[in-house]
Design a protein around this motif. Structure first.
Motif, PDB file in Angstrom:
ATOM      1  N   GLY A  18     -21.759 -36.837 -31.103  1.00  0.00           N
ATOM      2  CA  GLY A  18     -22.686 -36.914 -29.888  1.00  0.00           C
ATOM      3  C   GLY A  18     -22.421 -38.280 -29.035  1.00  0.00           C
ATOM      4  O   GLY A  18     -23.298 -38.791 -28.375  1.00  0.00           O
ATOM      5  N   ASP A  19     -21.519 -39.133 -29.372  1.00  0.00           N
ATOM      6  CA  ASP A  19     -21.208 -40.211 -28.594  1.00  0.00           C
ATOM      7  C   ASP A  19     -19.954 -40.621 -28.697  1.00  0.00           C
ATOM      8  O   ASP A  19     -18.993 -40.077 -29.523  1.00  0.00           O
ATOM      9  N   PRO A  20     -19.270 -41.366 -27.766  1.00  0.00           N
ATOM     10  CA  PRO A  20     -17.735 -42.044 -27.969  1.00  0.00           C
ATOM     11  C   PRO A  20     -17.762 -42.951 -29.181  1.00  0.00           C
ATOM     12  O   PRO A  20     -18.800 -43.343 -29.465  1.00  0.00           O
ATOM     13  N   THR A  21     -16.379 -42.726 -29.395  1.00  0.00           N
ATOM     14  CA  THR A  21     -16.004 -43.430 -30.822  1.00  0.00           C
ATOM     15  C   THR A  21     -15.033 -44.455 -30.606  1.00  0.00           C
ATOM     16  O   THR A  21     -14.216 -44.166 -29.542  1.00  0.00           O
ATOM     17  N   ASN A  22     -14.791 -45.562 -31.573  1.00  0.00           N
ATOM     18  CA  ASN A  22     -13.869 -46.522 -31.187  1.00  0.00           C
ATOM     19  C   ASN A  22     -12.757 -46.192 -32.565  1.00  0.00           C
ATOM     20  O   ASN A  22     -11.787 -46.848 -32.836  1.00  0.00           O
ATOM     21  N   ILE A  23     -12.969 -45.108 -33.192  1.00  0.00           N
ATOM     22  CA  ILE A  23     -12.015 -44.758 -34.411  1.00  0.00           C
ATOM     23  C   ILE A  23     -10.742 -44.656 -33.965  1.00  0.00           C
ATOM     24  O   ILE A  23     -10.499 -43.887 -33.044  1.00  0.00           O
ATOM     25  N   ILE A  24      -9.901 -45.402 -34.995  1.00  0.00           N
ATOM     26  CA  ILE A  24      -8.340 -45.106 -34.606  1.00  0.00           C
ATOM     27  C   ILE A  24      -8.005 -44.417 -36.047  1.00  0.00           C
ATOM     28  O   ILE A  24      -7.989 -45.140 -36.991  1.00  0.00           O
ATOM     29  N   GLU A  25      -7.394 -43.426 -36.085  1.00  0.00           N
ATOM     30  CA  GLU A  25      -6.789 -42.688 -37.206  1.00  0.00           C
ATOM     31  C   GLU A  25      -5.299 -42.777 -37.046  1.00  0.00           C
ATOM     32  O   GLU A  25      -4.495 -42.449 -35.854  1.00  0.00           O
ATOM     33  N   ALA A  26      -4.180 -42.830 -38.009  1.00  0.00           N
ATOM     34  CA  ALA A  26      -3.052 -43.066 -38.144  1.00  0.00           C
ATOM     35  C   ALA A  26      -2.599 -41.734 -39.152  1.00  0.00           C
ATOM     36  O   ALA A  26      -3.147 -41.681 -40.114  1.00  0.00           O
TER      37      ALA A  26
END
Length: 560
Positions: free
Chosen positions: A256-264
Protein backbone atom coordinates in the motif's frame (compact mmCIF):
# COMPACT_ATOMS: atom_id res chain seq x y z
CA UNK A 1 64.80 27.46 -27.56
CA UNK A 2 65.68 23.77 -27.35
CA UNK A 3 64.91 23.16 -31.00
CA UNK A 4 67.00 26.15 -32.08
CA UNK A 5 69.81 25.23 -29.66
CA UNK A 6 69.45 28.55 -27.89
CA UNK A 7 71.21 28.66 -24.47
CA UNK A 8 71.43 24.85 -24.38
CA UNK A 9 74.17 23.69 -22.02
CA UNK A 10 74.10 19.89 -22.54
CA UNK A 11 73.69 17.34 -25.30
CA UNK A 12 72.01 13.94 -24.92
CA UNK A 13 73.53 11.25 -27.12
CA UNK A 14 70.71 8.76 -27.73
CA UNK A 15 70.67 6.08 -30.39
CA UNK A 16 71.96 7.70 -33.56
CA UNK A 17 70.92 11.24 -32.68
CA UNK A 18 72.08 14.10 -30.47
CA UNK A 19 69.62 16.34 -28.59
CA UNK A 20 70.67 19.79 -27.26
CA UNK A 21 68.94 20.43 -23.90
CA UNK A 22 68.89 22.77 -20.90
CA UNK A 23 70.19 21.09 -17.74
CA UNK A 24 68.00 23.15 -15.43
CA UNK A 25 64.83 22.11 -17.28
CA UNK A 26 65.72 18.39 -17.19
CA UNK A 27 66.84 18.54 -13.54
CA UNK A 28 63.56 20.15 -12.48
CA UNK A 29 61.60 17.43 -14.33
CA UNK A 30 63.29 14.22 -13.18
CA UNK A 31 65.52 12.96 -10.39
CA UNK A 32 67.18 10.72 -12.99
CA UNK A 33 68.60 13.70 -14.90
CA UNK A 34 69.46 15.60 -11.72
CA UNK A 35 71.53 12.63 -10.48
CA UNK A 36 73.14 12.14 -13.90
CA UNK A 37 74.25 15.76 -14.29
CA UNK A 38 75.54 16.01 -10.69
CA UNK A 39 77.44 12.74 -11.00
CA UNK A 40 79.23 13.70 -14.23
CA UNK A 41 79.53 17.43 -13.60
CA UNK A 42 83.15 17.17 -12.35
CA UNK A 43 84.15 15.90 -15.82
CA UNK A 44 83.00 19.22 -17.23
CA UNK A 45 81.33 17.16 -19.92
CA UNK A 46 78.68 18.67 -22.09
CA UNK A 47 77.67 15.43 -23.83
CA UNK A 48 75.84 12.60 -21.99
CA UNK A 49 75.19 9.15 -23.39
CA UNK A 50 71.87 7.38 -22.59
CA UNK A 51 71.46 3.75 -23.63
CA UNK A 52 68.37 1.56 -23.75
CA UNK A 53 66.14 4.15 -25.43
CA UNK A 54 65.68 4.86 -29.13
CA UNK A 55 66.13 8.36 -30.50
CA UNK A 56 62.46 8.41 -31.59
CA UNK A 57 61.28 7.71 -28.04
CA UNK A 58 63.71 10.21 -26.51
CA UNK A 59 62.31 12.86 -28.83
CA UNK A 60 58.84 12.16 -27.41
CA UNK A 61 60.16 12.25 -23.83
CA UNK A 62 61.79 15.63 -24.45
CA UNK A 63 58.55 16.93 -25.94
CA UNK A 64 56.86 15.87 -22.72
CA UNK A 65 59.52 17.50 -20.51
CA UNK A 66 59.22 20.84 -22.28
CA UNK A 67 55.49 20.89 -23.09
CA UNK A 68 53.86 18.37 -20.68
CA UNK A 69 52.31 16.58 -23.63
CA UNK A 70 53.32 13.62 -25.78
CA UNK A 71 51.89 11.95 -28.88
CA UNK A 72 51.06 8.46 -27.51
CA UNK A 73 50.08 5.84 -30.09
CA UNK A 74 49.51 2.09 -30.16
CA UNK A 75 52.90 1.68 -31.84
CA UNK A 76 54.98 3.66 -29.34
CA UNK A 77 53.10 3.35 -26.03
CA UNK A 78 55.02 0.41 -24.55
CA UNK A 79 58.46 1.78 -25.49
CA UNK A 80 57.44 5.21 -24.21
CA UNK A 81 56.17 3.79 -20.90
CA UNK A 82 59.40 1.80 -20.46
CA UNK A 83 61.53 4.87 -21.13
CA UNK A 84 59.39 7.07 -18.86
CA UNK A 85 59.71 4.49 -16.08
CA UNK A 86 63.50 4.34 -16.54
CA UNK A 87 63.81 8.14 -16.51
CA UNK A 88 61.47 8.51 -13.53
CA UNK A 89 58.61 10.38 -15.21
CA UNK A 90 55.71 9.09 -13.12
CA UNK A 91 53.03 11.21 -14.79
CA UNK A 92 54.09 10.10 -18.26
CA UNK A 93 54.04 6.46 -17.16
CA UNK A 94 50.51 6.98 -15.86
CA UNK A 95 49.46 8.66 -19.11
CA UNK A 96 50.79 5.70 -21.10
CA UNK A 97 48.93 3.19 -18.96
CA UNK A 98 45.73 5.21 -19.12
CA UNK A 99 46.08 5.05 -22.91
CA UNK A 100 46.63 1.26 -22.71
CA UNK A 101 43.52 0.83 -20.60
CA UNK A 102 41.50 2.55 -23.29
CA UNK A 103 42.97 0.22 -25.95
CA UNK A 104 42.17 -3.07 -24.16
CA UNK A 105 40.74 -5.83 -26.35
CA UNK A 106 40.59 -9.64 -26.17
CA UNK A 107 43.62 -9.79 -28.50
CA UNK A 108 45.94 -7.55 -26.45
CA UNK A 109 44.77 -7.79 -22.82
CA UNK A 110 47.20 -10.60 -21.92
CA UNK A 111 50.13 -8.66 -23.39
CA UNK A 112 49.11 -5.49 -21.52
CA UNK A 113 48.62 -7.52 -18.32
CA UNK A 114 52.17 -8.83 -18.53
CA UNK A 115 53.66 -5.51 -19.60
CA UNK A 116 52.05 -3.65 -16.68
CA UNK A 117 53.72 -6.14 -14.35
CA UNK A 118 57.10 -5.52 -16.00
CA UNK A 119 56.93 -1.72 -15.80
CA UNK A 120 54.91 -1.93 -12.56
CA UNK A 121 51.48 -0.37 -12.92
CA UNK A 122 49.26 -2.23 -10.42
CA UNK A 123 46.15 -0.35 -11.53
CA UNK A 124 46.60 -1.31 -15.18
CA UNK A 125 47.55 -4.89 -14.28
CA UNK A 126 44.35 -5.21 -12.25
CA UNK A 127 42.37 -3.49 -15.01
CA UNK A 128 43.76 -5.84 -17.69
CA UNK A 129 43.22 -8.90 -15.51
CA UNK A 130 39.63 -7.89 -14.84
CA UNK A 131 39.16 -7.41 -18.58
CA UNK A 132 40.45 -10.96 -19.15
CA UNK A 133 38.12 -12.30 -16.48
CA UNK A 134 35.11 -10.46 -17.93
CA UNK A 135 35.85 -11.39 -21.57
CA UNK A 136 37.28 -14.87 -21.03
CA UNK A 137 35.44 -16.57 -23.89
CA UNK A 138 36.74 -14.05 -26.45
CA UNK A 139 40.27 -14.15 -24.97
CA UNK A 140 40.43 -17.94 -25.36
CA UNK A 141 40.06 -17.54 -29.14
CA UNK A 142 43.10 -15.21 -29.38
CA UNK A 143 46.72 -16.19 -30.04
CA UNK A 144 48.07 -14.79 -26.75
CA UNK A 145 45.94 -17.25 -24.79
CA UNK A 146 48.27 -20.04 -25.89
CA UNK A 147 51.26 -18.15 -24.46
CA UNK A 148 49.96 -18.27 -20.89
CA UNK A 149 51.97 -20.34 -18.42
CA UNK A 150 50.23 -23.08 -16.48
CA UNK A 151 50.39 -20.98 -13.31
CA UNK A 152 48.88 -17.97 -15.07
CA UNK A 153 46.04 -20.11 -16.43
CA UNK A 154 45.47 -21.65 -13.00
CA UNK A 155 45.25 -18.15 -11.52
CA UNK A 156 42.62 -17.14 -14.08
CA UNK A 157 40.49 -20.31 -14.02
CA UNK A 158 40.33 -20.49 -10.22
CA UNK A 159 38.98 -16.92 -9.96
CA UNK A 160 35.45 -16.81 -8.53
CA UNK A 161 34.60 -13.90 -10.83
CA UNK A 162 35.56 -15.61 -14.10
CA UNK A 163 32.72 -14.61 -16.42
CA UNK A 164 31.54 -17.67 -18.32
CA UNK A 165 28.05 -18.51 -19.45
CA UNK A 166 28.62 -22.17 -18.67
CA UNK A 167 31.40 -23.97 -16.81
CA UNK A 168 31.95 -26.13 -19.90
CA UNK A 169 33.68 -23.05 -21.39
CA UNK A 170 36.40 -23.36 -18.73
CA UNK A 171 36.87 -27.08 -19.36
CA UNK A 172 37.11 -26.60 -23.13
CA UNK A 173 39.52 -23.66 -22.73
CA UNK A 174 41.83 -25.86 -20.66
CA UNK A 175 41.64 -28.60 -23.31
CA UNK A 176 42.37 -26.03 -26.03
CA UNK A 177 45.43 -24.72 -24.15
CA UNK A 178 46.74 -28.21 -23.29
CA UNK A 179 46.35 -29.66 -26.78
CA UNK A 180 48.27 -26.73 -28.28
CA UNK A 181 51.50 -28.23 -26.89
CA UNK A 182 50.31 -31.57 -25.58
CA UNK A 183 53.60 -33.20 -24.64
CA UNK A 184 54.87 -30.22 -22.66
CA UNK A 185 51.54 -29.38 -21.05
CA UNK A 186 50.11 -32.80 -20.28
CA UNK A 187 51.71 -32.82 -16.83
CA UNK A 188 49.92 -29.63 -15.74
CA UNK A 189 46.52 -30.81 -16.97
CA UNK A 190 45.33 -32.36 -13.64
CA UNK A 191 46.14 -29.10 -11.80
CA UNK A 192 44.07 -27.14 -14.28
CA UNK A 193 41.27 -29.69 -14.20
CA UNK A 194 40.92 -29.13 -10.45
CA UNK A 195 39.90 -25.51 -11.15
CA UNK A 196 36.86 -26.50 -13.23
CA UNK A 197 33.64 -26.42 -11.20
CA UNK A 198 32.13 -29.62 -12.48
CA UNK A 199 29.24 -29.38 -10.02
CA UNK A 200 27.88 -26.55 -12.19
CA UNK A 201 27.75 -28.82 -15.27
CA UNK A 202 24.98 -31.19 -16.29
CA UNK A 203 25.55 -34.88 -15.55
CA UNK A 204 25.05 -35.62 -19.25
CA UNK A 205 27.87 -33.24 -20.25
CA UNK A 206 30.25 -34.80 -17.72
CA UNK A 207 29.46 -38.28 -18.97
CA UNK A 208 29.66 -37.58 -22.69
CA UNK A 209 32.20 -34.74 -22.98
CA UNK A 210 34.41 -34.88 -19.89
CA UNK A 211 34.93 -38.51 -18.89
CA UNK A 212 35.15 -39.68 -22.51
CA UNK A 213 37.82 -37.16 -23.46
CA UNK A 214 41.13 -38.77 -24.46
CA UNK A 215 43.03 -36.93 -21.72
CA UNK A 216 40.77 -38.37 -19.00
CA UNK A 217 39.99 -41.87 -20.23
CA UNK A 218 41.76 -44.47 -18.09
CA UNK A 219 43.57 -41.66 -16.23
CA UNK A 220 42.80 -42.31 -12.57
CA UNK A 221 44.32 -39.02 -11.36
CA UNK A 222 42.13 -36.93 -13.68
CA UNK A 223 38.95 -38.91 -12.97
CA UNK A 224 39.63 -38.62 -9.25
CA UNK A 225 40.08 -34.86 -9.66
CA UNK A 226 36.69 -34.55 -11.37
CA UNK A 227 34.98 -36.56 -8.61
CA UNK A 228 36.71 -34.55 -5.88
CA UNK A 229 35.74 -31.24 -7.48
CA UNK A 230 32.11 -32.32 -7.75
CA UNK A 231 32.07 -33.37 -4.08
CA UNK A 232 33.57 -30.02 -3.07
CA UNK A 233 30.77 -28.18 -4.86
CA UNK A 234 28.00 -30.30 -3.41
CA UNK A 235 29.51 -29.89 0.08
CA UNK A 236 29.80 -26.10 -0.58
CA UNK A 237 33.55 -26.19 0.00
CA UNK A 238 33.91 -24.43 -3.38
CA UNK A 239 31.58 -21.57 -4.27
CA UNK A 240 29.79 -21.04 -7.54
CA UNK A 241 31.38 -18.51 -9.86
CA UNK A 242 30.28 -14.93 -9.52
CA UNK A 243 27.98 -14.09 -12.45
CA UNK A 244 29.14 -11.43 -14.87
CA UNK A 245 25.85 -9.57 -14.51
CA UNK A 246 23.26 -9.12 -11.77
CA UNK A 247 19.64 -8.00 -12.21
CA UNK A 248 18.41 -5.34 -9.78
CA UNK A 249 14.74 -4.70 -8.94
CA UNK A 250 14.50 -1.20 -7.46
CA UNK A 251 11.73 0.45 -5.46
CA UNK A 252 8.09 0.24 -6.47
CA UNK A 253 4.70 -0.03 -4.79
CA UNK A 254 4.33 -2.59 -1.98
CA UNK A 255 2.04 -3.04 1.04
CA UNK A 256 0.00 0.00 0.00
CA UNK A 257 2.99 2.34 -0.08
CA UNK A 258 6.11 3.09 -2.13
CA UNK A 259 9.22 1.20 -1.05
CA UNK A 260 12.99 1.69 -1.17
CA UNK A 261 13.73 -2.05 -1.31
CA UNK A 262 16.37 -3.21 -3.78
CA UNK A 263 16.64 -6.91 -4.61
CA UNK A 264 19.43 -8.49 -6.64
CA UNK A 265 18.93 -11.62 -8.79
CA UNK A 266 21.82 -14.06 -9.19
CA UNK A 267 20.86 -16.05 -12.28
CA UNK A 268 23.49 -18.73 -11.67
CA UNK A 269 22.05 -19.53 -8.24
CA UNK A 270 18.47 -18.63 -9.29
CA UNK A 271 18.05 -16.57 -6.12
CA UNK A 272 17.06 -13.05 -5.07
CA UNK A 273 18.90 -11.17 -2.29
CA UNK A 274 17.98 -8.00 -0.40
CA UNK A 275 20.70 -5.40 -1.12
CA UNK A 276 18.75 -2.33 0.03
CA UNK A 277 20.78 0.77 0.99
CA UNK A 278 18.53 2.23 3.64
CA UNK A 279 19.32 5.95 3.48
CA UNK A 280 17.33 6.41 0.25
CA UNK A 281 13.67 7.48 0.44
CA UNK A 282 11.01 5.24 -1.15
CA UNK A 283 9.89 5.88 -4.71
CA UNK A 284 7.67 4.23 -7.31
CA UNK A 285 6.86 4.79 -11.00
CA UNK A 286 10.44 5.97 -11.54
CA UNK A 287 13.14 5.09 -14.07
CA UNK A 288 16.50 3.51 -13.32
CA UNK A 289 19.64 2.88 -15.37
CA UNK A 290 23.16 1.61 -14.73
CA UNK A 291 26.01 3.78 -16.04
CA UNK A 292 29.72 3.90 -15.13
CA UNK A 293 29.41 1.83 -11.99
CA UNK A 294 26.39 3.68 -10.59
CA UNK A 295 22.62 3.22 -10.66
CA UNK A 296 20.64 6.40 -11.38
CA UNK A 297 17.05 6.61 -10.10
CA UNK A 298 15.11 9.22 -12.07
CA UNK A 299 11.83 10.89 -11.12
CA UNK A 300 8.95 8.92 -9.61
CA UNK A 301 6.39 9.36 -6.87
CA UNK A 302 6.22 8.75 -3.09
CA UNK A 303 2.44 9.19 -2.60
CA UNK A 304 2.96 12.87 -1.71
CA UNK A 305 5.49 14.34 -4.14
CA UNK A 306 6.11 13.98 -7.87
CA UNK A 307 9.88 13.99 -8.23
CA UNK A 308 12.16 15.87 -10.57
CA UNK A 309 15.06 14.65 -8.43
CA UNK A 310 17.72 12.19 -9.58
CA UNK A 311 19.65 10.04 -7.14
CA UNK A 312 22.85 8.09 -7.87
CA UNK A 313 23.75 4.87 -6.05
CA UNK A 314 27.49 4.15 -6.23
CA UNK A 315 27.52 0.36 -6.45
CA UNK A 316 31.15 0.17 -5.31
CA UNK A 317 30.71 2.08 -2.06
CA UNK A 318 26.95 1.38 -1.70
CA UNK A 319 26.21 5.05 -1.00
CA UNK A 320 23.57 7.40 -2.43
CA UNK A 321 24.47 10.78 -3.91
CA UNK A 322 22.41 13.73 -5.11
CA UNK A 323 22.52 14.50 -8.85
CA UNK A 324 21.26 17.66 -10.60
CA UNK A 325 17.44 17.59 -10.89
CA UNK A 326 15.51 17.45 -14.14
CA UNK A 327 13.69 20.44 -15.58
CA UNK A 328 10.33 18.71 -15.06
CA UNK A 329 8.73 16.59 -12.37
CA UNK A 330 8.18 13.16 -13.91
CA UNK A 331 6.20 10.27 -12.45
CA UNK A 332 5.55 7.34 -14.84
CA UNK A 333 8.69 8.47 -16.66
CA UNK A 334 10.46 6.59 -19.47
CA UNK A 335 14.25 6.44 -19.03
CA UNK A 336 17.08 4.97 -21.10
CA UNK A 337 20.81 5.33 -21.77
CA UNK A 338 22.37 6.24 -25.10
CA UNK A 339 26.12 6.77 -25.22
CA UNK A 340 27.20 8.59 -22.07
CA UNK A 341 23.81 10.26 -21.65
CA UNK A 342 20.63 9.47 -19.72
CA UNK A 343 17.36 10.35 -21.44
CA UNK A 344 14.09 11.02 -19.55
CA UNK A 345 10.84 11.31 -21.53
CA UNK A 346 7.21 12.01 -20.83
CA UNK A 347 5.56 11.20 -17.54
CA UNK A 348 3.09 12.98 -15.26
CA UNK A 349 3.95 16.07 -13.20
CA UNK A 350 0.88 16.01 -10.95
CA UNK A 351 -1.17 18.20 -13.30
CA UNK A 352 -0.62 17.05 -16.87
CA UNK A 353 0.83 14.27 -19.01
CA UNK A 354 4.03 15.40 -20.68
CA UNK A 355 5.48 15.22 -24.18
CA UNK A 356 8.70 16.94 -23.09
CA UNK A 357 12.05 15.12 -23.04
CA UNK A 358 15.48 15.92 -21.63
CA UNK A 359 18.97 14.48 -21.53
CA UNK A 360 21.58 14.28 -18.77
CA UNK A 361 25.21 14.54 -19.91
CA UNK A 362 27.37 12.65 -17.41
CA UNK A 363 30.52 14.53 -18.42
CA UNK A 364 28.92 17.97 -18.08
CA UNK A 365 26.83 16.84 -15.07
CA UNK A 366 23.77 18.73 -16.31
CA UNK A 367 20.38 18.27 -17.94
CA UNK A 368 19.38 19.81 -21.28
CA UNK A 369 15.99 19.82 -22.94
CA UNK A 370 15.61 18.12 -26.31
CA UNK A 371 12.84 18.13 -28.90
CA UNK A 372 9.42 17.19 -27.46
CA UNK A 373 7.70 13.98 -28.52
CA UNK A 374 4.80 14.02 -30.93
CA UNK A 375 2.44 12.75 -28.22
CA UNK A 376 1.94 13.21 -24.51
CA UNK A 377 3.07 9.94 -22.96
CA UNK A 378 2.79 8.96 -19.33
CA UNK A 379 3.32 5.33 -18.25
CA UNK A 380 5.01 4.57 -21.58
CA UNK A 381 8.32 2.74 -21.86
CA UNK A 382 11.40 2.99 -24.05
CA UNK A 383 14.60 1.30 -25.18
CA UNK A 384 17.74 2.10 -27.18
CA UNK A 385 18.63 0.24 -30.38
CA UNK A 386 21.25 1.07 -33.03
CA UNK A 387 21.83 4.60 -31.77
CA UNK A 388 18.16 5.57 -31.58
CA UNK A 389 15.52 5.67 -28.85
CA UNK A 390 12.16 3.96 -29.30
CA UNK A 391 9.24 4.86 -27.02
CA UNK A 392 5.96 2.96 -27.12
CA UNK A 393 2.43 3.26 -25.78
CA UNK A 394 1.51 5.04 -22.58
CA UNK A 395 -1.45 7.12 -21.40
CA UNK A 396 -2.27 10.64 -22.57
CA UNK A 397 -4.80 11.47 -19.83
CA UNK A 398 -7.72 10.20 -21.86
CA UNK A 399 -6.81 6.92 -23.49
CA UNK A 400 -4.19 4.19 -23.57
CA UNK A 401 -1.93 4.65 -26.59
CA UNK A 402 -1.14 2.29 -29.44
CA UNK A 403 1.36 4.63 -31.08
CA UNK A 404 5.15 4.56 -30.98
CA UNK A 405 7.90 6.94 -32.06
CA UNK A 406 11.65 7.06 -32.57
CA UNK A 407 14.22 9.71 -31.55
CA UNK A 408 17.41 10.35 -33.50
CA UNK A 409 19.96 12.29 -31.38
CA UNK A 410 21.89 13.24 -34.51
CA UNK A 411 18.97 15.32 -35.82
CA UNK A 412 17.18 15.95 -32.50
CA UNK A 413 13.93 14.80 -34.11
CA UNK A 414 11.10 12.41 -33.19
CA UNK A 415 9.50 10.33 -35.94
CA UNK A 416 6.28 8.33 -35.65
CA UNK A 417 6.72 4.65 -36.48
CA UNK A 418 4.17 1.91 -37.13
CA UNK A 419 1.71 1.58 -34.23
CA UNK A 420 1.64 -1.52 -32.05
CA UNK A 421 -1.08 -4.12 -32.64
CA UNK A 422 -2.85 -3.09 -29.42
CA UNK A 423 -3.01 -0.19 -26.96
CA UNK A 424 -0.56 -0.60 -24.10
CA UNK A 425 -0.08 1.58 -21.03
CA UNK A 426 2.14 0.48 -18.16
CA UNK A 427 3.94 -1.78 -20.64
CA UNK A 428 7.60 -2.78 -20.59
CA UNK A 429 9.87 -2.12 -23.57
CA UNK A 430 13.31 -3.62 -24.16
CA UNK A 431 15.80 -4.02 -27.02
CA UNK A 432 16.67 -7.68 -27.60
CA UNK A 433 18.04 -9.72 -30.49
CA UNK A 434 18.02 -6.71 -32.82
CA UNK A 435 14.38 -5.84 -32.25
CA UNK A 436 12.21 -3.78 -29.89
CA UNK A 437 9.95 -5.84 -27.61
CA UNK A 438 6.70 -4.38 -26.23
CA UNK A 439 5.58 -6.58 -23.36
CA UNK A 440 2.36 -6.72 -21.32
CA UNK A 441 0.67 -3.55 -20.06
CA UNK A 442 -2.94 -2.36 -19.80
CA UNK A 443 -5.21 -1.84 -22.82
CA UNK A 444 -7.87 0.19 -20.98
CA UNK A 445 -9.83 -2.90 -19.94
CA UNK A 446 -7.45 -5.73 -19.10
CA UNK A 447 -3.89 -6.37 -18.01
CA UNK A 448 -2.06 -8.05 -20.86
CA UNK A 449 0.34 -10.95 -21.14
CA UNK A 450 0.82 -10.58 -24.91
CA UNK A 451 4.19 -9.61 -26.46
CA UNK A 452 5.03 -8.07 -29.82
CA UNK A 453 8.30 -7.14 -31.53
CA UNK A 454 9.18 -4.21 -33.77
CA UNK A 455 11.58 -4.64 -36.68
CA UNK A 456 13.16 -1.24 -37.54
CA UNK A 457 14.17 -2.45 -41.01
CA UNK A 458 10.62 -3.28 -42.11
CA UNK A 459 8.77 -0.88 -39.76
CA UNK A 460 6.44 -3.71 -38.73
CA UNK A 461 5.23 -5.36 -35.53
CA UNK A 462 4.86 -9.10 -35.03
CA UNK A 463 3.39 -11.08 -32.15
CA UNK A 464 5.54 -13.61 -30.30
CA UNK A 465 4.87 -15.96 -27.38
CA UNK A 466 2.85 -14.46 -24.52
CA UNK A 467 3.97 -14.37 -20.89
CA UNK A 468 2.46 -16.77 -18.37
CA UNK A 469 1.30 -13.85 -16.20
CA UNK A 470 -0.75 -10.82 -17.19
CA UNK A 471 0.98 -7.73 -15.81
CA UNK A 472 1.41 -3.97 -16.04
CA UNK A 473 3.90 -1.59 -14.37
CA UNK A 474 6.59 -4.23 -14.04
CA UNK A 475 10.35 -4.34 -14.45
CA UNK A 476 12.10 -5.67 -17.53
CA UNK A 477 15.71 -6.23 -18.54
CA UNK A 478 17.92 -8.43 -20.72
CA UNK A 479 20.48 -10.62 -18.95
CA UNK A 480 22.11 -13.94 -19.77
CA UNK A 481 20.69 -13.57 -23.32
CA UNK A 482 17.13 -13.67 -21.96
CA UNK A 483 14.40 -11.14 -21.22
CA UNK A 484 13.33 -11.03 -17.56
CA UNK A 485 9.85 -9.73 -16.62
CA UNK A 486 9.72 -8.88 -12.92
CA UNK A 487 6.77 -8.22 -10.58
CA UNK A 488 3.98 -5.83 -11.57
CA UNK A 489 0.21 -5.61 -11.16
CA UNK A 490 -2.00 -8.37 -12.59
CA UNK A 491 -5.33 -6.54 -12.34
CA UNK A 492 -6.13 -7.84 -8.87
CA UNK A 493 -2.94 -7.57 -6.83
CA UNK A 494 0.74 -6.86 -7.00
CA UNK A 495 2.94 -9.85 -7.70
CA UNK A 496 6.42 -11.13 -6.95
CA UNK A 497 6.37 -13.43 -9.96
CA UNK A 498 9.35 -13.46 -12.39
CA UNK A 499 9.67 -15.16 -15.78
CA UNK A 500 12.21 -15.13 -18.61
CA UNK A 501 11.99 -15.31 -22.41
CA UNK A 502 14.34 -17.03 -24.87
CA UNK A 503 13.95 -15.66 -28.40
CA UNK A 504 15.54 -18.72 -30.05
CA UNK A 505 12.95 -21.02 -28.49
CA UNK A 506 10.18 -18.38 -28.42
CA UNK A 507 9.22 -19.58 -24.94
CA UNK A 508 8.81 -18.14 -21.46
CA UNK A 509 10.13 -19.95 -18.37
CA UNK A 510 9.35 -19.43 -14.70
CA UNK A 511 12.20 -17.95 -12.66
CA UNK A 512 12.67 -17.71 -8.90
CA UNK A 513 10.14 -15.24 -7.46
CA UNK A 514 11.22 -12.05 -5.72
CA UNK A 515 10.87 -11.96 -1.95
CA UNK A 516 8.56 -8.93 -2.03
CA UNK A 517 5.30 -8.41 -3.91
CA UNK A 518 5.48 -5.10 -5.78
CA UNK A 519 4.53 -3.16 -8.90
CA UNK A 520 5.73 0.19 -10.30
CA UNK A 521 9.30 -0.98 -9.77
CA UNK A 522 12.15 -0.55 -12.23
CA UNK A 523 14.97 -2.89 -13.18
CA UNK A 524 18.52 -2.53 -14.43
CA UNK A 525 21.48 -4.85 -14.92
CA UNK A 526 24.83 -4.19 -13.24
CA UNK A 527 28.15 -5.59 -14.47
CA UNK A 528 31.90 -4.97 -14.48
CA UNK A 529 32.12 -3.98 -10.80
CA UNK A 530 35.16 -4.86 -8.71
CA UNK A 531 32.76 -5.93 -5.95
CA UNK A 532 30.28 -7.96 -8.01
CA UNK A 533 30.44 -10.69 -5.35
CA UNK A 534 28.67 -8.33 -2.90
CA UNK A 535 25.50 -8.83 -4.95
CA UNK A 536 25.62 -12.62 -5.35
CA UNK A 537 23.87 -15.46 -3.55
CA UNK A 538 27.07 -16.88 -2.07
CA UNK A 539 27.57 -13.67 -0.05
CA UNK A 540 24.02 -13.48 1.34
CA UNK A 541 22.19 -15.55 3.90
CA UNK A 542 19.00 -17.38 2.79
CA UNK A 543 16.25 -14.80 2.27
CA UNK A 544 13.42 -14.05 4.66
CA UNK A 545 10.23 -14.28 2.60
CA UNK A 546 7.99 -11.21 2.81
CA UNK A 547 4.52 -11.88 1.44
CA UNK A 548 2.29 -8.93 0.64
CA UNK A 549 -0.60 -9.56 -1.72
CA UNK A 550 -2.07 -6.06 -1.80
CA UNK A 551 -4.09 -4.36 -4.52
CA UNK A 552 -2.27 -1.59 -6.37
CA UNK A 553 -3.96 1.71 -5.41
CA UNK A 554 -2.21 4.02 -7.88
CA UNK A 555 -2.44 2.54 -11.36
CA UNK A 556 -1.70 5.24 -13.95
CA UNK A 557 -5.01 4.89 -15.79
CA UNK A 558 -7.00 5.11 -12.54
CA UNK A 559 -4.98 7.98 -11.02
CA UNK A 560 -7.58 10.61 -11.86
Amino acid sequence: MRRTNCFCDAVLDVGNEKFPVHKVILCSSSKYFRAMFIRWDHHRSKEFRIDGISSEIMSLVLDYIYTESAAITEDNVQDLATAADMLNFVNLVQACFKFLQGQLSPANCIGIWRFSDLVISPDTRDFARRYMINHFEEVVACEDFQELTVQELISITEDDELNVKNESVVFEAILHWTNHALEQRRRGFPQLLAKVRFFEMSFEYIQTKVLRNALLERNYECISTVASTMRSGYDRVVRRRVPGAILLAIGGWSAGDPTNIIEAYDHKADRWMDVTVLQERPRAYHGSVFVRGSVYCVGGFDRVEYFNSVRRLDMGTRTWHETPPMYHRRCYVSVTVLGDCIYAMGGYNGNARLNTAEVFDLEANQWSQIAPMNEQRSDANCATLNGKIYICGGFNGTACLQTAECYDPETNQWTMIAPMTIQRSGLAVVAYAGQIYAVGGFDGNLRLRSVETYNPSSNTWQEVASMFTSRSNFGIEVMDDRIFAVGGFNGFSTTFNVESYDHLLNTWTDVCDMDVFRSALNCCVISGLTNMSDYTASHHAPPLLVLDNDADPVDENELD
